[in-house]
Design an enzyme around this catalytic site. Structure first.
Site, PDB file in Angstrom:
ATOM      1  N   SER A   1      68.767  74.588  83.746  1.00 30.37           N
ATOM      2  CA  SER A   1      68.370  73.100  83.753  1.00 30.37           C
ATOM      3  C   SER A   1      68.700  72.413  82.814  1.00 30.37           C
ATOM      4  CB  SER A   1      66.803  73.027  84.156  1.00 30.37           C
ATOM      5  OG  SER A   1      66.507  71.601  83.897  1.00 30.37           O
TER       6      SER A   1
ATOM      7  N   TYR B   1      57.790  75.272  81.969  1.00 32.50           N
ATOM      8  CA  TYR B   1      59.176  75.244  82.655  1.00 32.50           C
ATOM      9  C   TYR B   1      60.177  74.881  81.612  1.00 32.50           C
ATOM     10  CZ  TYR B   1      62.895  73.624  85.913  1.00 32.50           C
ATOM     11  OH  TYR B   1      63.981  73.600  86.689  1.00 32.50           O
TER      12      TYR B   1
END
Ligand code: NAI
Length: 272
Positions: A156, A169
């Site tokens: 990401s 995350y």
């Protein structure tokens, strides 16, 4: 040869035809788009799902329509025995494993000081430990069978961009950066390539709620220099490239697919 469409899905890399891939979390979003793209490249795909059996079977049918081969396989990527089963499925159904696409991932939103250990562990175990298990088990198979394969991990922009309220995350994706680089260094001499894809804001179920709220959508768009939310097919293109011979000298990299999101967009008007 340029970019073509095979029954509505882009395809481009002839060398991928007949290659065997596992795509984790392939029943929705990015995993689904990648599995379909691999199908359009006429690959043989193990379509992993956690609990969306019907959706996974629909992806399998779609891959058959596109000219590839596929089987659906249930499995939780945070469980070692489930990863073993996925690799056995690739071997027994298709006789190889050339591309391991570790895509499955989850996120929740919580103030860091209120986050329970259980919530932290859940996200780390799916996103980071799941990628560790998928990568290393695929590498073990490739070494055993002398395959110069490609491992692709779905990271990401939050591999490099901190993210308040998503500390688990962001930590999992930051960890994936060094996981991938370390494995690339360790196995480069065996011809096994390990790379990350780093998407920005992409139109998938993980973001459905956020993007359906006009105010939140505007907020996200203001952080993207290209002023567009990405589509799953734009991420699937990068997976196909990294799997293919065209990326034969690429390892240890993160290829960001983010419309410029991590380029400090607040500087776009020349401020600073
Ligand atoms: P999604 O929610 O549509 O897909 C996630 C998939 O992972 C689902 O199919 C889900 O069933 C599966 N999954 C969840 N836990 C699992 C487990 N324990 N074992 C096996 N499968 C499991 O969301 P999306 O957007 O397609 O996410 C895919 C990956 O892309 C994730 O790793 C996410 O972090 C990453 N990503 C997505 C971005 C976006 O804007 N959509 C941006 C950056 C990264």
């Amino acid at each position: 040869m340029g970019l073509q469409k095979n029954k509505g899905v882009w395809n481009m890399y002839n060398d991928l035809k007949g290659q065997v891939a596992i795509v984790t979390g392939a029943s929705s979003g990015l995993g689904k788009a990648i599995a379909k793209r691999f199908g359009a490249e006429k690959m043989k795909v193990v379509v992993n799902y956690l609990d969306q059996e019907k959706e996974a079977k629909d992806v399998v049918n779609e891959i058959h329509r596109l000219g590839g081969e596929a089987v659906a396989e249930q499995g939780d990527v945070s469980k070692e025995e489930d990863l073993d089963r996925l690799i056995t499925s690739a071997h027994e159904n298709f006789g190889s494993l050339d591309v391991m696409m570790n895509n499955a991932g989850i996120q929740t939103e919580t103030y860091s000081h209120e986050m329970s250990l259980e919530e932290w562990n859940k996200v780390i175990s799916v996103n980071l430990t799941g990628t560790f298990l998928g990568s290393t088990k695929a590498i073990a198979y490739m070494l055993d069978h002398q395959i110069k394969g490609s491992i692709i991990n779905m990271s990401s922009v939050h591999e490099v961009v901190p993210w308040p309220y998503f500390v688990h995350y962001a930590t999992s994706k930051g960890g994936m950066k060094l996981l991938t680089q370390t494995l690339a260094l360790e196995y480069g001499g065996k011809g096994i390539r390990v790379n990350n894809i780093g998407p920005g804001a992409i139109n998938t179920p993980i973001n459905k709620e956020k993007f359906s709220n006009p105010e939140e959508r505007e907020g996200v768009l203001s952080m993207i220099p290209m002023k567009e939310i990405g589509e799953p097919e734009q991420v699937a293109s990068i997976a196909a490239f990294l799997a293919s011979e065209q990326a034969s000298y690429v390892t240890g990299c993160t290829l960001f697919v983010d419309g410029g999101m991590k380029l400090y967009p607040s500087f776009q008007a020349g401020r600073g």
